[in-house]
Design a protein around this motif. Sequence first.
Motif, mmCIF file in Angstrom:
data_model
loop_
_atom_site.group_PDB
_atom_site.id
_atom_site.type_symbol
_atom_site.label_atom_id
_atom_site.label_comp_id
_atom_site.label_asym_id
_atom_site.label_seq_id
_atom_site.Cartn_x
_atom_site.Cartn_y
_atom_site.Cartn_z
ATOM 1 N N VAL A 1 11.367 2.191 -0.615
ATOM 2 C CA VAL A 1 10.036 2.603 -1.047
ATOM 3 C C VAL A 1 9.303 1.500 -1.793
ATOM 4 O O VAL A 1 8.079 1.537 -1.902
ATOM 5 C CB VAL A 1 10.090 3.877 -1.931
ATOM 6 C CG1 VAL A 1 10.592 5.058 -1.135
ATOM 7 C CG2 VAL A 1 10.924 3.648 -3.178
ATOM 8 N N ASP A 2 10.020 0.495 -2.295
ATOM 9 C CA ASP A 2 9.342 -0.554 -3.049
ATOM 10 C C ASP A 2 9.668 -1.965 -2.559
ATOM 11 O O ASP A 2 9.451 -2.937 -3.269
ATOM 12 C CB ASP A 2 9.667 -0.439 -4.547
ATOM 13 C CG ASP A 2 11.136 -0.709 -4.850
ATOM 14 O OD1 ASP A 2 11.954 -0.646 -3.918
ATOM 15 O OD2 ASP A 2 11.455 -0.991 -6.025
ATOM 16 N N ASN B 1 14.492 6.750 0.926
ATOM 17 C CA ASN B 1 13.247 6.884 0.170
ATOM 18 C C ASN B 1 13.515 6.744 -1.325
ATOM 19 O O ASN B 1 13.112 7.583 -2.140
ATOM 20 C CB ASN B 1 12.555 8.206 0.490
ATOM 21 C CG ASN B 1 13.429 9.407 0.208
ATOM 22 O OD1 ASN B 1 14.650 9.282 0.087
ATOM 23 N ND2 ASN B 1 12.810 10.576 0.078
ATOM 24 N N SER B 2 14.209 5.668 -1.672
ATOM 25 C CA SER B 2 14.540 5.337 -3.062
ATOM 26 C C SER B 2 14.159 3.883 -3.311
ATOM 27 O O SER B 2 13.862 3.127 -2.374
ATOM 28 C CB SER B 2 16.044 5.521 -3.328
ATOM 29 O OG SER B 2 16.465 6.827 -3.020
ATOM 30 N N ARG C 1 4.887 -2.453 12.675
ATOM 31 C CA ARG C 1 5.633 -1.418 13.403
ATOM 32 C C ARG C 1 6.000 -0.269 12.460
ATOM 33 O O ARG C 1 6.928 0.469 12.703
ATOM 34 C CB ARG C 1 6.889 -2.011 14.028
ATOM 35 C CG ARG C 1 6.592 -3.083 15.057
ATOM 36 C CD ARG C 1 7.859 -3.620 15.683
ATOM 37 N NE ARG C 1 8.539 -2.592 16.475
ATOM 38 C CZ ARG C 1 9.709 -2.812 17.085
ATOM 39 N NH1 ARG C 1 10.293 -3.980 16.999
ATOM 40 N NH2 ARG C 1 10.292 -1.844 17.781
ATOM 41 N N GLY C 2 5.284 -0.162 11.366
ATOM 42 C CA GLY C 2 5.554 0.906 10.422
ATOM 43 C C GLY C 2 6.328 0.411 9.211
ATOM 44 O O GLY C 2 7.033 -0.598 9.278
ATOM 45 N N ARG C 3 6.175 1.090 8.119
ATOM 46 C CA ARG C 3 6.862 0.716 6.879
ATOM 47 C C ARG C 3 7.622 1.902 6.298
ATOM 48 O O ARG C 3 7.739 2.064 5.096
ATOM 49 C CB ARG C 3 5.873 0.146 5.860
ATOM 50 C CG ARG C 3 5.264 -1.176 6.328
ATOM 51 C CD ARG C 3 4.373 -1.789 5.272
ATOM 52 N NE ARG C 3 3.884 -3.091 5.705
ATOM 53 C CZ ARG C 3 4.525 -4.233 5.535
ATOM 54 N NH1 ARG C 3 5.707 -4.226 4.944
ATOM 55 N NH2 ARG C 3 4.025 -5.369 5.952
ATOM 56 N N GLU C 4 8.139 2.729 7.170
ATOM 57 C CA GLU C 4 8.882 3.908 6.744
ATOM 58 C C GLU C 4 10.217 3.501 6.135
ATOM 59 O O GLU C 4 10.911 2.620 6.646
ATOM 60 C CB GLU C 4 9.123 4.814 7.947
ATOM 61 C CG GLU C 4 9.822 6.111 7.613
ATOM 62 C CD GLU C 4 9.996 6.987 8.840
ATOM 63 O OE1 GLU C 4 10.723 7.993 8.727
ATOM 64 O OE2 GLU C 4 9.430 6.664 9.891
ATOM 65 N N PRO C 5 10.598 4.113 4.989
ATOM 66 C CA PRO C 5 11.918 3.814 4.421
ATOM 67 C C PRO C 5 13.026 4.038 5.437
ATOM 68 O O PRO C 5 13.041 5.043 6.150
ATOM 69 C CB PRO C 5 12.022 4.803 3.252
ATOM 70 C CG PRO C 5 10.613 5.044 2.843
ATOM 71 C CD PRO C 5 9.829 5.032 4.135
#
Length: 318
Positions: free
Chosen positions: A280-281, A216-217, A261-265
């Motif tokens: 995250v970006d 999550n960076s 299918r999701g964009r989770e880090p």
Amino acid sequence: MRIVFMGTPDFAVPSLQRIASENHDFEIVLVVTGRDKPRRKKNALPEPTPVKQSALELGLPVYETDDPSSAEFASVVLASRPDVIVVAAFRILPPAVFSIARLGAFNLHASLLPAYRGAAPINWAIIRGEKVTGVTTFFLQEKVDTGSMILTENVTIAEDDNATRLAEKLSVKGAALVVETLHLINAGNVSVKKQDDSLASKAPKLTKENTRIRWNSRSAELCDFIRGLAMKPAAWTTMDGKTLKVYKAVPLESPISLPERGREPGLVYIDDSRLLVRTVDGWISLQQLQLEGKKIMEAQEFLRGFRYENREQPLLLL
């Protein structure tokens, strides 16, 4: 000038060699380093430190210790009658030892002090995205890495530098700085500059916890983190329950179209033989990695043998 040299890793070897090459001015009367121990694997045979190996090749006397605070060690240094003690990547010395040298004891530090005081200045400079670092010589005092500075030299951090390559560059620059510092001391021409504590930053010891990748960076921060820990100890994460070390990664500059299918880090996507991971970006491309129990591989080689059992669920790096 009688010199006791203290150091352990590869970083210290060029300094030892450069001092030894100046034998018309300097006499290395003792080399102090850590004790032999397994260095490649836990159960391997004990090996000498890089500094010990180099000292033996140079025909220099060696004393090994893992306890610089012992009375025995202080006695050994005292018996060597040093004019100067030179320290490069060794343990913390107590005043009872560093005060023995007639003309003082100085340390070679791999940063532009007071920035990145601590055990891992090379790693943290890259991790924090610095573009310039350097080397500093400073006289030892009781509080670690706070002594008066003698000489500094800047070194540019290239975009493709990792911690290993940068350490090699700094070790060579540092060796020249050590010899220059010795000549100044020998000539009685040393001028020092006090460190500004308000500008200090820390470079703490690397641990299992602070070398773990936090997905999550931002992409650029993650790539700096990975190269700041390569090749050792290496940034790590987990893939399908196994430890995955990552040695090289680059941000993905062009956008990609993904199934929903999701964009989770930490989400993994394999695209045209590339191993991409969501941040995250954006996305980064893992280019060199090592799965637990395997050798270091380039991404394409890794993917040729990669098997993910549960294809119905997105693969996340944790």
